[in-house]
Scaffold this motif. Structure first.
Motif, mmCIF file in Angstrom:
data_model
loop_
_atom_site.group_PDB
_atom_site.id
_atom_site.type_symbol
_atom_site.label_atom_id
_atom_site.label_comp_id
_atom_site.label_asym_id
_atom_site.label_seq_id
_atom_site.Cartn_x
_atom_site.Cartn_y
_atom_site.Cartn_z
ATOM 1 N N ILE A 30 0.881 -1.005 0.452
ATOM 2 C CA ILE A 30 -0.249 0.596 0.041
ATOM 3 C C ILE A 30 0.624 1.195 -0.229
ATOM 4 C CG2 ILE A 30 -1.839 1.157 0.773
ATOM 5 C CD1 ILE A 30 -2.916 -1.413 2.862
ATOM 6 N N PRO A 31 0.865 1.809 -1.277
ATOM 7 C CA PRO A 31 1.496 3.107 -0.680
ATOM 8 C C PRO A 31 0.840 5.142 -0.993
ATOM 9 C CG PRO A 31 1.614 2.444 -3.127
ATOM 10 C CD PRO A 31 0.548 1.716 -2.551
ATOM 11 N N THR A 32 1.352 5.119 -0.078
ATOM 12 C CA THR A 32 0.521 6.943 0.452
ATOM 13 C C THR A 32 1.180 7.671 0.235
ATOM 14 O OG1 THR A 32 -1.158 7.347 2.110
ATOM 15 C CG2 THR A 32 1.127 6.101 2.552
ATOM 16 N N VAL A 33 0.574 8.799 0.018
ATOM 17 C CA VAL A 33 0.884 10.387 -0.253
ATOM 18 C C VAL A 33 0.381 11.450 0.499
ATOM 19 C CG1 VAL A 33 3.027 9.774 -1.685
ATOM 20 C CG2 VAL A 33 0.766 10.121 -2.786
ATOM 21 N N LYS A 34 0.752 11.943 0.360
ATOM 22 C CA LYS A 34 -0.597 13.663 0.595
ATOM 23 C C LYS A 34 -1.524 13.163 -0.868
ATOM 24 C CE LYS A 34 2.468 16.651 2.339
ATOM 25 N NZ LYS A 34 3.846 17.549 2.414
ATOM 26 N N ARG A 35 -1.872 13.605 -0.329
ATOM 27 C CA ARG A 35 -3.564 14.543 -0.669
ATOM 28 C C ARG A 35 -4.033 15.534 -1.168
ATOM 29 N NH1 ARG A 35 -6.592 9.368 -3.011
ATOM 30 N NH2 ARG A 35 -5.578 7.876 -2.527
ATOM 31 N N ASP A 36 -4.546 15.650 -2.280
ATOM 32 C CA ASP A 36 -5.469 16.757 -2.731
ATOM 33 C C ASP A 36 -6.286 17.649 -1.445
ATOM 34 O OD1 ASP A 36 -5.580 19.553 -3.339
ATOM 35 O OD2 ASP A 36 -6.681 18.985 -4.712
ATOM 36 N N TYR A 74 -6.854 8.795 3.675
ATOM 37 C CA TYR A 74 -8.170 7.431 3.740
ATOM 38 C C TYR A 74 -7.561 6.257 4.232
ATOM 39 C CZ TYR A 74 -10.734 10.652 0.036
ATOM 40 O OH TYR A 74 -11.048 11.468 -0.547
ATOM 41 N N LEU A 75 -6.269 5.669 4.114
ATOM 42 C CA LEU A 75 -4.782 4.865 5.070
ATOM 43 C C LEU A 75 -6.275 4.129 6.076
ATOM 44 C CD1 LEU A 75 -3.207 3.437 4.503
ATOM 45 C CD2 LEU A 75 -1.724 4.442 6.258
ATOM 46 N N VAL A 76 -6.472 5.244 7.401
ATOM 47 C CA VAL A 76 -7.015 4.524 8.244
ATOM 48 C C VAL A 76 -7.862 3.154 7.987
ATOM 49 C CG1 VAL A 76 -8.133 4.918 10.700
ATOM 50 C CG2 VAL A 76 -5.755 5.863 9.934
ATOM 51 N N SER A 77 -8.773 3.896 7.145
ATOM 52 C CA SER A 77 -10.094 3.264 6.906
ATOM 53 C C SER A 77 -9.203 2.024 5.975
ATOM 54 C CB SER A 77 -10.796 4.199 5.959
ATOM 55 O OG SER A 77 -11.275 4.767 6.384
ATOM 56 N N GLN A 89 -1.641 -5.623 -5.076
ATOM 57 C CA GLN A 89 -1.355 -4.475 -4.858
ATOM 58 C C GLN A 89 -2.291 -3.782 -4.573
ATOM 59 O OE1 GLN A 89 1.999 -2.288 -6.146
ATOM 60 N NE2 GLN A 89 -0.037 -1.254 -5.154
ATOM 61 N N LEU A 90 -2.211 -2.676 -3.445
ATOM 62 C CA LEU A 90 -3.575 -1.859 -2.878
ATOM 63 C C LEU A 90 -3.779 -0.832 -3.043
ATOM 64 C CD1 LEU A 90 -5.713 -3.587 -0.568
ATOM 65 C CD2 LEU A 90 -5.937 -3.779 -2.618
ATOM 66 N N GLU A 91 -4.456 0.103 -3.247
ATOM 67 C CA GLU A 91 -4.123 1.856 -2.804
ATOM 68 C C GLU A 91 -4.797 2.275 -1.249
ATOM 69 O OE1 GLU A 91 -2.116 3.352 -4.737
ATOM 70 O OE2 GLU A 91 -2.089 1.925 -6.541
ATOM 71 N N ASP A 92 -3.997 3.296 -1.312
ATOM 72 C CA ASP A 92 -4.509 4.065 0.480
ATOM 73 C C ASP A 92 -5.890 4.527 0.323
ATOM 74 O OD1 ASP A 92 -4.142 5.800 -1.216
ATOM 75 O OD2 ASP A 92 -2.723 7.118 0.467
ATOM 76 N N ASP A 93 -6.508 4.342 -0.805
ATOM 77 C CA ASP A 93 -8.593 5.006 -0.350
ATOM 78 C C ASP A 93 -9.193 3.504 -0.523
ATOM 79 O OD1 ASP A 93 -7.591 4.753 -3.061
ATOM 80 O OD2 ASP A 93 -8.648 6.534 -3.440
ATOM 81 N N VAL A 94 -9.566 2.526 0.166
ATOM 82 C CA VAL A 94 -9.932 0.979 -0.474
ATOM 83 C C VAL A 94 -9.960 0.545 0.680
ATOM 84 C CG1 VAL A 94 -9.008 -1.423 -2.005
ATOM 85 C CG2 VAL A 94 -8.188 0.885 -2.728
ATOM 86 N N VAL A 95 -11.263 -0.305 0.248
ATOM 87 C CA VAL A 95 -11.612 -0.651 1.677
ATOM 88 C C VAL A 95 -12.357 -2.770 1.085
ATOM 89 C CG1 VAL A 95 -12.679 0.149 2.855
ATOM 90 C CG2 VAL A 95 -14.513 -0.110 1.016
ATOM 91 N N SER A 96 -11.978 -3.310 2.322
ATOM 92 C CA SER A 96 -11.645 -5.063 1.602
ATOM 93 C C SER A 96 -13.453 -5.112 1.931
ATOM 94 C CB SER A 96 -11.014 -5.614 1.531
ATOM 95 O OG SER A 96 -11.492 -5.616 3.331
ATOM 96 N N THR A 97 -13.509 -6.785 0.880
ATOM 97 C CA THR A 97 -15.154 -7.302 1.443
ATOM 98 C C THR A 97 -14.563 -8.259 2.801
ATOM 99 O OG1 THR A 97 -16.823 -8.518 1.010
ATOM 100 C CG2 THR A 97 -14.347 -9.714 0.052
ATOM 101 N N GLN A 98 -16.056 -8.994 3.411
ATOM 102 C CA GLN A 98 -15.146 -9.734 4.618
ATOM 103 C C GLN A 98 -14.387 -11.087 3.989
ATOM 104 O OE1 GLN A 98 -16.388 -9.237 7.811
ATOM 105 N NE2 GLN A 98 -15.553 -11.103 8.662
ATOM 106 N N ASN A 99 -13.914 -11.779 4.424
ATOM 107 C CA ASN A 99 -13.317 -12.826 4.047
ATOM 108 C C ASN A 99 -12.392 -12.879 2.758
ATOM 109 O OD1 ASN A 99 -13.526 -14.319 6.312
ATOM 110 N ND2 ASN A 99 -15.756 -14.531 5.097
#
Length: 374
Positions: free
Chosen positions: A119-125, A130-133, A237-247
């Motif tokens: 998960i790469p992350t940088v400052k956003r506009d 969204y990283l914590v979520s 590969q994911l991004e820092d503004d993504v949520v997953s589904t269960q399991n």
């Protein structure tokens, strides 16, 4: 060895582009002959194609010239390093990635895992975050036993080291348990890893700011891939503004068991570079490819080019290995590129609202409402 591999990749890419050009030219002429056989109309049809040929040949010449310059610089560097470096030391970039100084927090595990999530992350506009979520979603939707098979690598890719330090401290406070037990690691790239990001080629009518943004993004991915080479059997590969589904881990394993054909990449989301699964053994090749062509194309287009190189027999309309329903959903609106708004959602994603914690549900629902208003 590394240089010869990069040169071989270059030659393959150039051959593929020339073959593609010839096929497009042949198809265009064939179509025009069927629909409008008049000589004057054929000449009108060929003229735009000749212009495209001329533009592409100029682009190929510029690319070749750039690659020759890089080859010459690399050869000089190798000669210099040969004189100054002991024979047992590998002077490649991967040594920079492997150093302990790269890791800002987290305890590496002794045994190789099943899955690494990058998960790469940088400052956003607008200072959006969204990283914590994203991290909360991955934690909530896995069991303790599953987390023992996963390593989440958070790459703080911003050039602002103060921002990275503060974010690392915030993550360390909130997820200290997961950092201590090896489920999570935080890394930061040395500035010396990056090539110059000034004076880059302007393509697709992009602004210099956008070219710099997407070129850096390619190098970011290359660094992340090299760091994650030997952590697990597979890389996601994911991004820092993504949520997953269960399991989601169970879904990945089940799909791996169902796919019998040879594959280079499996997709667990239809969007961009989200939810793309590779064998970790392929990461070094992809990283080399990105470092070679980082200023030529955006990362998603380079990904498709890389896949065609790895599978030269694959046709443009060949079957893609996409798992449906999707396991990951994009929830961010504000990009890291100033002024860019992206209201992208994966329609094949099944929303795990019933199992989502209240805070995460509020964040996602608020984003969804804003998207509808637009």
């Amino acid at each position: 060895m590394r240089l010869s591999r990069m040169l071989l990749v270059r030659q393959v890419v150039l051959v593929c582009m020339v073959v593609s050009l010839c096929l497009n030219f042949w198809m265009l002429i064939g179509t025009e002959l069927q629909n409008e056989p008049l000589q004057s109309d054929l000449q009108n049809a060929v003229q735009p194609c000749e212009l495209q040929i001329e533009m592409l040949m100029d682009s190929l010449a510029n690319m070749n010239e750039t690659l020759h310059r890089r080859q010459a610089r690399t050869e000089r560097s190798i000669k210099q390093l040969t004189r100054t470096t002991p024979p047992h030391v590998n002077p490649g970039r991967s040594d920079v990635v492997a150093t302990e100084s790269v890791r800002m927090a987290g305890s590496p595990r002794q045994n190789k895992g099943f899955l690494t999530i990058g998960i790469p992350t940088v400052k956003r506009d607008q200072n959006a975050t969204y990283l914590v979520s994203t991290l909360d979603s991955l934690i909530e939707h896995t069991t303790a036993a599953e987390r023992e098979q996963i390593v989440v690598v958070v790459f703080l890719a911003d050039f602002d080291t103060d921002y990275n330090r503060n974010l690392s401290l915030e993550i360390s406070r909130k997820y200290s348990q997961h950092l201590d037990n090896g489920f999570m690691q935080i890394i930061q790239a040395p500035r010396s890893f990056y090539p110059t990001l000034e004076g880059l080629k302007i393509k697709f009518k992009d602004s210099p700011e956008r070219v710099r943004w997407r070129s850096k993004q390619c190098v970011d991915y290359a660094f992340l891939f090299q760091y994650c080479l030997n952590l697990s059997e597979y890389y996601l590969q994911l991004e820092d503004d993504v949520v997953s589904t269960q399991n989601f881990l169970t879904g990945i394993k089940e799909y791996l068991g169902r796919v019998k054909d040879d594959w280079t990449m499996l997709e667990f989301s239809e969007l961009g570079f989200i939810g793309k699964l590779f064998r970790s053994s392929e990461l070094q090749r992809f990283a080399d490819f990105l470092l070679l062509f980082y200023q030529e194309l955006p990362s998603d287009l380079l990904l498709h080019t890389f896949l065609h190189i790895m599978r030269p027999d694959m046709q443009p309309n060949a079957k893609k290995f996409i798992r449906k329903p999707s396991l990951f959903q994009h929830v961010g609106q504000h990009s890291s590129l100033a002024g860019k708004i992206q209201n992208l959602t994966d329609k094949a994603f099944v929303h795990p609202t019933a199992r989502m914690n209240p805070l995460l549900r509020k964040v996602v629902d608020l984003i969804a409402r804003k998207g509808k208003k637009r």
